[in-house]
Design a protein around this motif. Structure first.
Motif, PDB file in Angstrom:
ATOM      1  N   THR B  14       0.831  -1.209   0.000  1.00 43.23           N
ATOM      2  CA  THR B  14       0.000   0.000   0.000  1.00 43.23           C
ATOM      3  C   THR B  14       0.865   1.259   0.000  1.00 43.23           C
ATOM      4  O   THR B  14       0.374   2.344   0.256  1.00 43.23           O
ATOM      5  N   TRP B  15       2.171   1.080  -0.232  1.00 47.05           N
ATOM      6  CA  TRP B  15       3.042   2.256  -0.257  1.00 47.05           C
ATOM      7  C   TRP B  15       2.707   3.144  -1.463  1.00 47.05           C
ATOM      8  O   TRP B  15       2.209   2.653  -2.496  1.00 47.05           O
ATOM      9  N   CYS B  16       3.000   4.419  -1.355  1.00 47.21           N
ATOM     10  CA  CYS B  16       2.783   5.337  -2.476  1.00 47.21           C
ATOM     11  C   CYS B  16       3.584   4.841  -3.684  1.00 47.21           C
ATOM     12  O   CYS B  16       4.711   4.360  -3.521  1.00 47.21           O
ATOM     13  N   PRO B  17       3.023   4.966  -4.851  1.00 46.62           N
ATOM     14  CA  PRO B  17       3.788   4.574  -6.039  1.00 46.62           C
ATOM     15  C   PRO B  17       5.132   5.316  -6.062  1.00 46.62           C
ATOM     16  O   PRO B  17       5.180   6.510  -5.791  1.00 46.62           O
ATOM     17  N   GLY B  18       6.191   4.566  -6.331  1.00 48.10           N
ATOM     18  CA  GLY B  18       7.505   5.196  -6.415  1.00 48.10           C
ATOM     19  C   GLY B  18       8.235   5.280  -5.087  1.00 48.10           C
ATOM     20  O   GLY B  18       9.383   5.724  -5.024  1.00 48.10           O
ATOM     21  N   CYS B  19       7.605   4.841  -3.990  1.00 50.01           N
ATOM     22  CA  CYS B  19       8.227   4.924  -2.651  1.00 50.01           C
ATOM     23  C   CYS B  19       9.478   4.054  -2.576  1.00 50.01           C
ATOM     24  O   CYS B  19       9.535   2.956  -3.141  1.00 50.01           O
ATOM     25  N   GLY B  20      10.483   4.525  -1.848  1.00 56.20           N
ATOM     26  CA  GLY B  20      11.719   3.766  -1.661  1.00 56.20           C
ATOM     27  C   GLY B  20      11.519   2.436  -0.957  1.00 56.20           C
ATOM     28  O   GLY B  20      12.375   1.547  -1.029  1.00 56.20           O
ATOM     29  N   ASN B  21      10.385   2.284  -0.260  1.00 54.97           N
ATOM     30  CA  ASN B  21      10.150   1.011   0.435  1.00 54.97           C
ATOM     31  C   ASN B  21      10.050  -0.163  -0.535  1.00 54.97           C
ATOM     32  O   ASN B  21      10.369  -1.301  -0.166  1.00 54.97           O
ATOM     33  N   PHE B  22       9.629   0.110  -1.783  1.00 62.49           N
ATOM     34  CA  PHE B  22       9.535  -0.984  -2.751  1.00 62.49           C
ATOM     35  C   PHE B  22      10.906  -1.599  -3.020  1.00 62.49           C
ATOM     36  O   PHE B  22      11.055  -2.829  -3.065  1.00 62.49           O
ATOM     37  N   GLY B  49       5.329   2.622  11.263  1.00 65.24           N
ATOM     38  CA  GLY B  49       5.562   3.671  10.280  1.00 65.24           C
ATOM     39  C   GLY B  49       5.246   3.073   8.921  1.00 65.24           C
ATOM     40  O   GLY B  49       4.803   1.911   8.838  1.00 65.24           O
ATOM     41  N   CYS B  50       5.499   3.827   7.847  1.00 62.35           N
ATOM     42  CA  CYS B  50       5.275   3.245   6.514  1.00 62.35           C
ATOM     43  C   CYS B  50       6.113   1.983   6.351  1.00 62.35           C
ATOM     44  O   CYS B  50       5.658   0.982   5.792  1.00 62.35           O
ATOM     45  N   HIS B  51       7.354   2.032   6.867  1.00 61.55           N
ATOM     46  CA  HIS B  51       8.228   0.860   6.771  1.00 61.55           C
ATOM     47  C   HIS B  51       7.562  -0.358   7.394  1.00 61.55           C
ATOM     48  O   HIS B  51       7.620  -1.459   6.881  1.00 61.55           O
ATOM     49  N   ASN B 119      15.520   4.802   6.341  1.00 67.35           N
ATOM     50  CA  ASN B 119      15.830   6.201   6.662  1.00 67.35           C
ATOM     51  C   ASN B 119      15.343   7.108   5.531  1.00 67.35           C
ATOM     52  O   ASN B 119      16.078   7.395   4.582  1.00 67.35           O
ATOM     53  N   ASN B 120      14.083   7.565   5.659  1.00 70.41           N
ATOM     54  CA  ASN B 120      13.551   8.488   4.650  1.00 70.41           C
ATOM     55  C   ASN B 120      13.630   9.937   5.125  1.00 70.41           C
ATOM     56  O   ASN B 120      13.078  10.840   4.514  1.00 70.41           O
ATOM     57  N   GLN B 121      14.275  10.123   6.251  1.00 71.12           N
ATOM     58  CA  GLN B 121      14.533  11.451   6.800  1.00 71.12           C
ATOM     59  C   GLN B 121      13.238  12.246   7.007  1.00 71.12           C
ATOM     60  O   GLN B 121      13.221  13.468   6.890  1.00 71.12           O
ATOM     61  N   TYR B 123       8.910  11.682   8.877  1.00 69.84           N
ATOM     62  CA  TYR B 123       7.842  10.813   9.364  1.00 69.84           C
ATOM     63  C   TYR B 123       6.877  10.633   8.207  1.00 69.84           C
ATOM     64  O   TYR B 123       6.146  11.556   7.861  1.00 69.84           O
ATOM     65  N   GLY B 124       6.904   9.444   7.610  1.00 67.04           N
ATOM     66  CA  GLY B 124       6.038   9.214   6.459  1.00 67.04           C
ATOM     67  C   GLY B 124       4.588   9.016   6.867  1.00 67.04           C
ATOM     68  O   GLY B 124       3.701   9.775   6.494  1.00 67.04           O
ATOM     69  N   LEU B 125       4.382   8.019   7.697  1.00 67.64           N
ATOM     70  CA  LEU B 125       3.013   7.592   7.999  1.00 67.64           C
ATOM     71  C   LEU B 125       2.162   8.687   8.639  1.00 67.64           C
ATOM     72  O   LEU B 125       0.966   8.754   8.425  1.00 67.64           O
ATOM     73  N   PHE B 196      19.037   4.751   2.817  1.00 68.00           N
ATOM     74  CA  PHE B 196      18.347   5.945   2.322  1.00 68.00           C
ATOM     75  C   PHE B 196      17.171   5.483   1.481  1.00 68.00           C
ATOM     76  O   PHE B 196      17.332   4.800   0.472  1.00 68.00           O
ATOM     77  N   GLN B 197      15.981   5.852   1.920  1.00 61.78           N
ATOM     78  CA  GLN B 197      14.740   5.342   1.333  1.00 61.78           C
ATOM     79  C   GLN B 197      13.879   6.535   0.980  1.00 61.78           C
ATOM     80  O   GLN B 197      13.100   7.012   1.794  1.00 61.78           O
ATOM     81  N   PRO B 198      14.017   7.092  -0.191  1.00 59.95           N
ATOM     82  CA  PRO B 198      13.266   8.304  -0.503  1.00 59.95           C
ATOM     83  C   PRO B 198      11.762   8.155  -0.273  1.00 59.95           C
ATOM     84  O   PRO B 198      11.159   7.159  -0.680  1.00 59.95           O
ATOM     85  N   CYS B 199      11.204   9.136   0.429  1.00 61.56           N
ATOM     86  CA  CYS B 199       9.761   9.241   0.611  1.00 61.56           C
ATOM     87  C   CYS B 199       9.283  10.238  -0.433  1.00 61.56           C
ATOM     88  O   CYS B 199       9.542  11.434  -0.325  1.00 61.56           O
ATOM     89  N   VAL B 200       8.631   9.706  -1.447  1.00 61.88           N
ATOM     90  CA  VAL B 200       8.309  10.561  -2.591  1.00 61.88           C
ATOM     91  C   VAL B 200       7.174  11.528  -2.274  1.00 61.88           C
ATOM     92  O   VAL B 200       6.958  12.503  -2.988  1.00 61.88           O
ATOM     93  N   THR B 201       6.469  11.263  -1.206  1.00 62.87           N
ATOM     94  CA  THR B 201       5.315  12.100  -0.889  1.00 62.87           C
ATOM     95  C   THR B 201       5.669  13.276   0.009  1.00 62.87           C
ATOM     96  O   THR B 201       5.190  14.385  -0.195  1.00 62.87           O
ATOM     97  N   TRP B 202       6.534  13.038   1.015  1.00 63.11           N
ATOM     98  CA  TRP B 202       6.744  14.087   2.019  1.00 63.11           C
ATOM     99  C   TRP B 202       8.134  14.698   2.016  1.00 63.11           C
ATOM    100  O   TRP B 202       8.322  15.780   2.561  1.00 63.11           O
ATOM    101  N   ASN B 203       9.088  14.002   1.467  1.00 65.02           N
ATOM    102  CA  ASN B 203      10.434  14.570   1.483  1.00 65.02           C
ATOM    103  C   ASN B 203      10.823  14.981   0.068  1.00 65.02           C
ATOM    104  O   ASN B 203      11.267  14.174  -0.745  1.00 65.02           O
TER     105      ASN B 203
END
Ligand code: TPP
Ligand code: SF4
Ligand code: MG
Lengths: 584, 294
Positions: B14-22, B49-51, B119-121, B123-125, B196-203
């Motif tokens: 359910t992560w945002c498309p493009g999220c580093g978690n993938f 968290g999102c992770h 580490n998306n630097q 708070y995603g969730l 380093f896990q880019p959060c495409v939505t918030w960071n």
């Protein structure tokens, strides 16, 4: 003051002095000695939260008959400083002896010493000096003086000294024996009258000398505990020391963690792996554990938590006692989930409820609290050795071997209990989850209303199962009595003692001890109060927490209440006075 | 050997498309498959968290713990279940904020487990507040005037605390990350992989392209992973100007430090040699111990 039992030989000794002088250890030597000599003993240590300075005292009650608690009077006061005399004058019985070192202070200058008291000067420091010993040995000289005053055979003390120092240097044992003998002789010389001829006696059966924490620790060992985690906090710390000491021999992981949050989360992790896991603390530490306590509830983790109350809130009164965490234990955590709270009233309870706590936690897959307090945790009593043949291990629906198929960790069942396959088994894929979750433990589905309701109801069904499994209330005294007293926890001890005294005075009371405080035994409490002539609740808190449970769950109330919240346990004298007053 | 795709659950991420978690999810599945770990041989523990939502997507016999508290749960599991490989996935807010105390103490104990930090630097969730690793002066919903603190330096802290395996990965380089995971899981002791896990939505600062322009592989530059001082020096690359150009702030990835054959906490702790549930099959004999209180 309390009436003496005409049949009993009973002596009450208090040793007082500044903190840091080994007063408790000296007192425990006496307790051990008299227990081995065939007497019953009960001790009470009072000490401030200091390492040096401040006033410490150790009270030892010795009796030829069965006893249930400490008492207030003092027949022999060992005053290692002047303050001790001044602070405990009120407790002295007629003819009480005061053993002191005339080089410390002049007893004639202490105001208020009753005429009937008998001074026993013993030059404790000189004795130590002559024996070539070290300052702490003055305690041994004082113990010698106590025995000298009583006229009790000295060899009980010398033997225990020799035993204690057998593995150390023999000259230390010799110096201690010399101090004990000299103290003994000084007290013999003085010949203050002592009312009994006290000798070693034959007694039915053996005794062990244990405090509440030792009793609980022994039971946890018997129950197969494999992980104990704690952060030191009085009065639970000695349980950490107990497990640490026995960890190697009994093959247990014992961890002094970085904080109580870690301790509670660790025991949940241990339980997840299938290990019997326990932590213990006092109210402040439990405050930090609360979120993870709820985690144990929703994740259906079998953990045992000791919550040993001291007066709160916050840092409170670290070394004193109270019963003010009853509601806290019952309600701690957000949300709703089943839990069991057991309240041992004495050492026997502490042992038998603790091993049962592990079974309840496993069978119900939910957290179980053992709610104690400083009075029980810290003080030793002579009791028959615990009957370990009663200890059973019931791990409930746990699967530790083989394979599982179509496994669902949180399968919805009639009982609410889902078979628990531990990780490591083939086919046991699962998520044990802090989120609400579906049958497999997946969290994303937990927000579906149907899943939530099914899982929440499943968990809460375990509360119904718990009602059929938990230890029942305990009753003491005749069916029909002048007063019926409802209580929980350590208050059982002084109330039982007072009941014995009152019986001799022609007043009958009966007692209902709420052993399992949660689930609350509303039916039994209602019955007990309903058939009583008059009723009272005695509890060590300000607001009447047990009383409020009675009001809430039984829709009734009691006629009289007695509270205490000064950090001290109820004494049987206080209880007796209260009961005589309310019965007019 | 289970195939990579078998390490998934019936639930779609359910992560945002493009999220580093993938990328991290993919790399972990590959590592587990290549290490030939069957589902009952490793146990995952997640924070919140999102992770942590990954708990629904990766097949395991695991535990989705509280926010910030994955490490103590995992520590106990490691100490009482020597037969399982324990792997933690935690967030930067989760593990370096609430869980910072547990992090430092787990490192210094050298408890045998792998600790993967997402580490998306940020708070995603909880929708984009500053995390302990958010860059100095970055504006977020909780710091509209910019973050006033310097970011936490997790690798430096771990190195200072005597960590025996310290690595950094990038969610945008899956083959490299897979190798790091394999090394970490194979390491005996506490292995940190900060990713380093880019959060495409918030960071909007530390994006995939921001990293792509800056990361370099330590192995390619001849870093000696047995040199703790050099590793510590490298860890200071955590601190840089938000506006730094790619050549001003190069970001190293790879194994910073590795020391094998350091005794683990598990080896020296009492009771940790045998699964804990073996100890509760019948009552322990404590008659001798009880008698010693007589
Ligand atoms: C005790 C507690 N406080 C706050 C929260 C709310 N919360 C959930 S996730 C989160 C932060 C998530 O940030 P991070 O750990 O970096 O994980 P990410 O979502 O970025 O993967 C917070 C504050 C919580 N679940 N528990
Ligand atoms: S909010 Fe950020 S970290 Fe969370 S799923 Fe979306 S992109 Fe990923
Ligand atoms: Mg984050």
């Amino acid at each position: 003051m309390a009436p003496r039992d005409p049949e009993a030989v009973e002596v009450r000794i208090k040793i007082g002095g500044p903190a840091g002088f080994g007063i408790k250890a000296a007192g425990q030597t006496l307790a051990r000695l008299f227990t081995r000599a065939g007497y019953e003993t009960f001790d009470l240590t009072e000490y401030p939260s200091l390492i040096k300075g401040g006033h410490n005292n150790y009270h030892l009650r010795i009796s030829s008959e069965e006893i249930f608690s400490h008492v207030e009077p003092v027949d022999i006061l060992v005053a290692l400083d002047r303050d001790t005399v001044a602070l405990h004058l009120d407790e002295l019985t007629e003819g009480a002896a005061i053993i002191y070192d005339p080089n410390d202070f002049d007893i004639g200058e202490v105001a208020g010493v009753p005429d009937t008291a008998c001074a026993v000067p013993a030059p404790l420091k000189e004795i130590v000096y002559e024996a070539g010993g070290i300052p702490i040995m003055r305690n041994v000289a004082a113990l010698g003086a106590v025995l000298g005053h009583i006229g009790f055979p000295l060899d009980y003390l010398t033997r225990s000294i020799e035993q204690q120092f057998a593995h150390k240097a023999p000259e230390i044992a010799e110096q201690n024996v010399a101090c004990a003998s000299a103290g003994y002789e000084h007290a013999r010389d003085h010949e203050c009258a002592f009312p009994y001829d006290m000798q070693a006696r034959d007694r039915d059966g053996e005794r062990v000398l244990v405090d509440g924490n030792e009793s609980a620790g022994l039971a946890a060992l018997a129950a197969g505990v494999g992980l104990y985690c704690a952060y030191p906090m009085t009065p639970a710390s000695s349980l950490l020391h107990f497990f640490a000491k026995h960890a190697e021999k009994h093959d247990i992981v014992v961890k002094h963690t970085e904080d109580e949050i870690a301790a509670m989360n660790m025991v949940v992790g241990g339980a997840f792996g299938g290990t019997r896991s326990m932590c213990a603390t006092s109210g402040g530490g439990f405050s930090l554990m609360v979120e993870a306590f709820g985690l144990a509830g929703v994740s259906e983790s079998a953990v045992v938590v000791g919550l040993f109350t001291r007066p709160g809130p916050a840092t409170g009164m670290p070394t004193w006692t109270e019963q003010s965490d009853l509601r806290f234990a019952i309600h701690a955590s957000q949300g709703e989930f089943p839990r069991v709270v057991l309240a041992p009233g004495d050492r026997e309870d502490a042992f038998h409820l603790t091993w049962q706590a592990f079974n309840l936690a496993d069978v119900l897959q939910t957290p179980v609290i053992i709610l104690g307090d400083t009075y029980l945790s810290d003080n030793r009593q002579s009791v028959p050795p615990f009957d370990t043949s009663r200890v059973e291990i019931d791990r409930g629906e746990i699967i530790t071997e083989g394979e599982v198929e179509e496994y669902a960790r949180y399968r919805v069942t009639d009982s609410g209990v889902s078979p628990r396959a531990i990780p490591g088994l083939k086919g046991a894929e699962q998520v044990v989850n802090s989120y609400e979750h579906d049958e497999h433990g997946y969290g994303a589905q937990g927000e579906d209303t149907g899943v939530r309701i099914a899982q929440n109801e499943k968990r809460m069904r375990k509360m119904e199962l718990a009602r059929t499994l938990v230890p029942p209330p305990a009753y003491y005294g005749p069916d029909d009595a002048d007063l019926s007293v409802l209580l929980f926890g350590s208050t059982k001890m002084p109330v039982r003692e007072a009941a014995k005294w009152l019986e001799r005075e022609g007043i009958s009371i009966n007692i209902m001890q709420v052993v399992t405080v949660w689930p609350f035994p509303a039916v039994e409490v209602s019955e007990f109060l309903g058939r009583a002539r008059r009723t009272a609740i005695i509890e060590g808190n300000f607001t009447g927490q047990l009383q409020s449970l009675v009001r809430e769950h039984c829709l009734t109330d009691v006629d009289h209440t007695l509270h205490r919240h000064d950090g001290r346990p109820f004494s049987p004298e206080q209880v007796r006075g209260f009961i005589k007053e309310v019965l007019g | 050997m289970p195939e990579v795709k078998e390490y998934t659950t019936p639930h779609k991420p359910t992560w945002c498309p493009g999220c580093g978690n993938f990328g991290m999810w993919e790399a972990l599945k590959r590592a587990l498959s290549q290490l030939d770990l069957d589902f009952n041989e490793y146990s995952m523990v997640w924070g919140i968290g999102c992770h942590g939502n990954g708990a629904d997507f990766l097949k395991t016999q695991g535990f989705h713990a509280l926010h910030g508290r994955a490490l103590p749960v995992a520590s106990a599991l490691s100490l009482t279940r020597p037969d399982l490989k324990v792997i933690v996935e935690m967030g930067d807010g989760d593990g370096y904020g609430l869980g910072m105390g547990h992090f430092i103490h787990s490192v210094r104990r050298n408890i045998d487990m792998t600790c993967i930090a997402h580490n998306n630097q940020i708070y995603g969730l909880t929708t984009g507040q500053a995390s302990p690793t958010t860059e100095h002066l970055m504006r977020t919903v909780s710091t509209p005037g910019g973050v006033l603190e310097e970011p936490v330096n997790p690798l430096g802290l771990a190195l200072a605390q005597g960590a025996t395996f310290v690595a950094r990965g990038f969610a945008g380089d899956i083959p490299h990350l897979t190798e790091l995971y394999k090394q970490a899981i194979g390491h005996e002791g506490f292995a940190l992989v900060d990713v380093f896990q880019p959060c495409v939505t918030w960071n909007k600062l530390n994006t995939f392209s921001w990293f792509r322009e800056r990361v370099y592989n330590l192995e390619d530059e001849g870093h000696d992973p047995s040199d703790r001082r050099a590793a510590f020096e490298l860890s200071l690359t955590t601190f840089h100007e938000m506006t730094c150009t790619p050549d001003e702030c190069r970001v190293p990835i790879g194994v910073f430090y590795r020391e094998d054959e350091v005794p683990t906490y598990n080896e020296d702790a009492t009771g940790a040699g045998d699964p804990g549930y073996h100890k509760a099959t019948k009552p322990r004999d404590i008659s001798g111990l009880i008698a010693s209180f007589g």
